[in-house]
Enzyme design. Sequence first.
Site, PDB file in Angstrom:
ATOM      1  N   HIS A 119      -9.697   4.917  -0.380  1.00 44.13           N
ATOM      2  CA  HIS A 119      -8.810   4.904   0.797  1.00 44.13           C
ATOM      3  C   HIS A 119      -9.528   5.587   1.959  1.00 44.13           C
ATOM      4  CE1 HIS A 119      -4.662   3.832  -0.841  1.00 44.13           C
ATOM      5  NE2 HIS A 119      -5.485   3.681  -1.871  1.00 44.13           N
ATOM      6  N   ASP A 132       0.853  -1.189   0.000  1.00 45.28           N
ATOM      7  CA  ASP A 132       0.000   0.000   0.000  1.00 45.28           C
ATOM      8  C   ASP A 132       0.898   1.251   0.000  1.00 45.28           C
ATOM      9  OD1 ASP A 132      -2.368   1.488   0.301  1.00 45.28           O
ATOM     10  OD2 ASP A 132      -2.287   1.382   2.497  1.00 45.28           O
ATOM     11  N   HIS A 133       0.502   2.266  -0.721  1.00 42.20           N
ATOM     12  CA  HIS A 133       1.242   3.540  -0.753  1.00 42.20           C
ATOM     13  C   HIS A 133       2.741   3.362  -0.908  1.00 42.20           C
ATOM     14  CE1 HIS A 133      -2.147   6.184   0.041  1.00 42.20           C
ATOM     15  NE2 HIS A 133      -2.551   5.326   0.960  1.00 42.20           N
TER      16      HIS A 133
HETATM   17  P1  13P Z   1      -7.824   4.369   7.308  1.00 44.79           P
HETATM   18  O1  13P Z   1      -6.634   4.310   8.223  1.00 44.79           O
HETATM   19  O2  13P Z   1      -8.553   5.664   7.409  1.00 44.79           O
HETATM   20  O3  13P Z   1      -8.719   3.191   7.476  1.00 44.79           O
HETATM   21  O4  13P Z   1      -7.262   4.360   5.807  1.00 44.79           O
HETATM   22  C1  13P Z   1      -6.693   3.204   5.323  1.00 44.79           C
HETATM   23  C2  13P Z   1      -6.039   3.440   4.026  1.00 44.79           C
HETATM   24  O5  13P Z   1      -6.569   4.101   3.165  1.00 44.79           O
HETATM   25  C3  13P Z   1      -4.748   2.787   3.800  1.00 44.79           C
HETATM   26  O6  13P Z   1      -4.180   3.178   2.600  1.00 44.79           O
END
Ligand code: 13P
Length: 281
Positions: free
Chosen positions: A208, A84-85
């Site tokens: 997200h 992720d990211h």
């Molecule tokens: P939250 O922490 O708000 O659930 O977001 C998760 C997210 O988008 C991870 O990329």
Amino acid sequence: MILALVPMRDLLDRACEKGIAVGAFSVGNMEMVMGAVKAAQELETPIILQIAEVRLKNSPLELMGPMMISAAENADIDIAVHLDHGLKPETVAQALDIGFSSVMFDGSLLALEKNIETVKNIVKLASDYDATVEAELGIVGGNEGEGKQHKILCTDPEDAKHFCDETGVDALAVAIGNAHGNYPVLPELRFDVLEEIHKRVSTPLVLHGGTGISDEQFRKAISLGIRKINIATASFDNLAAYAKAYCANKDKANYFELSAAEVEGVYQNVKRHIKVFSFMD
Ligand code: 13P
């Protein structure tokens, strides 16, 4: 043993066919992995296990990655393992080498053409691994991890079309008033913007900042093309709450019981969200 590690695009395609969304659950330790997989297996529903690059200082990729992949391979439901990211192309490459079936490159703070150029290279790299690629356009609020809080900038629907056409990404994260972390009040999501993106783009869309969005908002977003929903803070918070409640009742805490409480906290949160995203009762 059934090997159940699958490319994320397979899960997104199935979600499109069914008109549902796949839950993407962030994990930071073994208990989080176990809690998420337990919920998915019980509900017989595929999930995405993911970890963001900013979390790697707490939970190193070389330790977490093989564990997430092994959990997927040993599960009796399909699971995609996703970075992720991703912020640096080197980290994306490392995740692919470890065996992640999906990666995100977050170039949302770059200029549009630079974001496109970088994502194109990631798409090329990932194709050698048959891995899925997610990218982001517009700016999701808050921050995944500590640091600068980003101001929301909604995705421009025309830019979204241009971006998807040029890069060929498998999934596009959009900014529609959503933010990472806990919202102070229920957010006002720009469903009008989402609708315009959905009209122009056939690429599965990603939401997200799932923590704190209402069940009705989730389902409306799914009806407008959202096929992957990210949940991180709610799992971290529920794990901490269950651990705290366990310790509060004990003169002397026991490690093994504490570990079980952590698994339970994540399991409960993941189960709740899978049901909403899959339109189960
Ligand atoms: P939250 O922490 O708000 O659930 O977001 C998760 C997210 O988008 C991870 O990329």
